[in-house]
Design an enzyme around this catalytic site. Structure first.
Site: not given
Ligand code: ASP
Length: 335
Positions: A195, A224
């Site tokens: 992310t 989600v």
């Molecule tokens: N935090 C994000 C999720 O769980 C994924 C990520 O940060 O890579 O959707």
């Protein structure tokens, strides 16, 4: 204001006392030892801080606004749009990996200095979910819209259905392979999460934050993560600071991750301390059976910043008047 533990960690930082042995810096990332040159991780004046290597390009766009006196909120939106538009990125925007039904669903949130916020979840076929999240904040009476409702709202606000066919070819090929392997349980690692979370402070000391993702690769349809959930993936309180997260969303949501880091700062912890304290708690509660990655970046209202992760490998990008660097974050565990 800092408690004794904070003081000890800061003293260690000032003397280069971070455990460096377990760091595995990549070619561009600076180690915590190098960070001490920044002086207890504090910036005077505007700056922005972003998760992962893609944060470097995002910061550059944000900085072009911050350096001209722009608002933190505008800067973070402009910054993460760069990552969303990069179709070679498999974890943010429409270039991201699909869910188990082959659909690319996007989550995003945005928050400002006054505690105003907006979010979208499971949004499809829109190039810039972060900008839709901002419209939710500014043009709707709500904080979060999901799925078809978020899509319809986006169209009503002048966004167009994207011309990009999803999944993009490389993501589609990976998806077919996962289907063949019936890889129902997907390990969260550097391949399937990344992310972009960005925090900024502007010339007037206003803070802004943005977080946007295509979520966990090969997630169940409808899943989600933390990124669009205010308090989990992103949180700002102008009296204290700003925090955003990356990593396994389920673990971050369970701990109210970003809000927990912020509350630790409210008690007087340096952002670095606050990130590590909450990561330790997540790890303790998680137990040892599953290896997970969770990462936070945080800033406080005085311009201190911090970052940390459970596993090695988490990098974050910092941009200020004098710095444009990628750092290797402090981490709790060796792989
Ligand atoms: N935090 C994000 C999720 O769980 C994924 C990520 O940060 O890579 O959707």
């Amino acid at each position: 204001m800092h408690n004794r533990r904070t003081f000890m960690r800061l003293a260690a930082l000032a003397s280069g006392g971070f455990a460096l042995s377990s760091c595995e810096p990549s070619d561009r990332a600076l180690t915590p030892a190098r960070q001490k040159a920044d002086g207890l991780q504090k910036i005077d004046g505007p700056f922005c801080l972003s998760t992962w290597r893609h944060g470097l390009a995002a910061n550059e766009a944000a900085w072009s606004m911050l350096s001209r006196g722009g608002m933190a909120l505008d800067a973070v939106e402009a910054g993460v749009r760069i990552t969303e538009a990069d179709l070679s990125n498999r974890t943010v925007g429409l270039g991201g990996m699909p869910d188990r039904k082959g659909r690319v669903t996007l989550d995003a949130s945005i928050m400002d200095h006054d505690g105003r916020c907006g979010a979208v979840a499971a949004l499809e076929h829109i190039d810039h979910p972060i900008s839709v999240a901002r419209k939710v904040m500014e043009e709707s009476p709500h904080v979060m819209l999901v799925g078809e409702g978020a899509y319809d709202f986006a169209l009503s606000q002048g966004f167009e259905r994207s011309r990009i066919e999803v999944p993009v070819p490389e993501a589609a090929a990976k998806y077919r392979k996962l289907l063949e392997e019936n890889a129902y349980e997907v390990e969260i690692n550097a391949e399937n999460h990344d992310t972009i979370g960005m925090l900024a402070m502007d010339r007037q000391s206003r803070m802004g934050g943005a977080c946007t993702t295509s979520g966990l690769s090969f997630k169940m349809h409808g899943r989600v993560g933390d990124s669009p959930i205010i308090g989990a993936g992103l949180f700002i309180d102008s009296e204290v600071g700003a925090v955003t997260a990356s990593g396994l969303g389920e673990a971050i949501i369970r701990a109210s991750g970003s809000s927990a880091v912020l509350e630790a700062m409210r008690r007087g912890a340096h952002p670095q301390e606050a990130c590590m304290e909450v990561l330790e708690r997540i790890l303790r509660k998680q137990g040892s059976e599953q290896e997970i990655q969770v990462a936070f970046i945080a800033i406080d209202a005085q311009g201190h910043y911090g970052a940390g992760s459970i596993l090695p490998g988490f990098e974050y990008a910092l941009q200020s008047e004098s710095l444009a660097e990628l750092y290797q974050a402090e981490h709790l565990k060796k792989r």
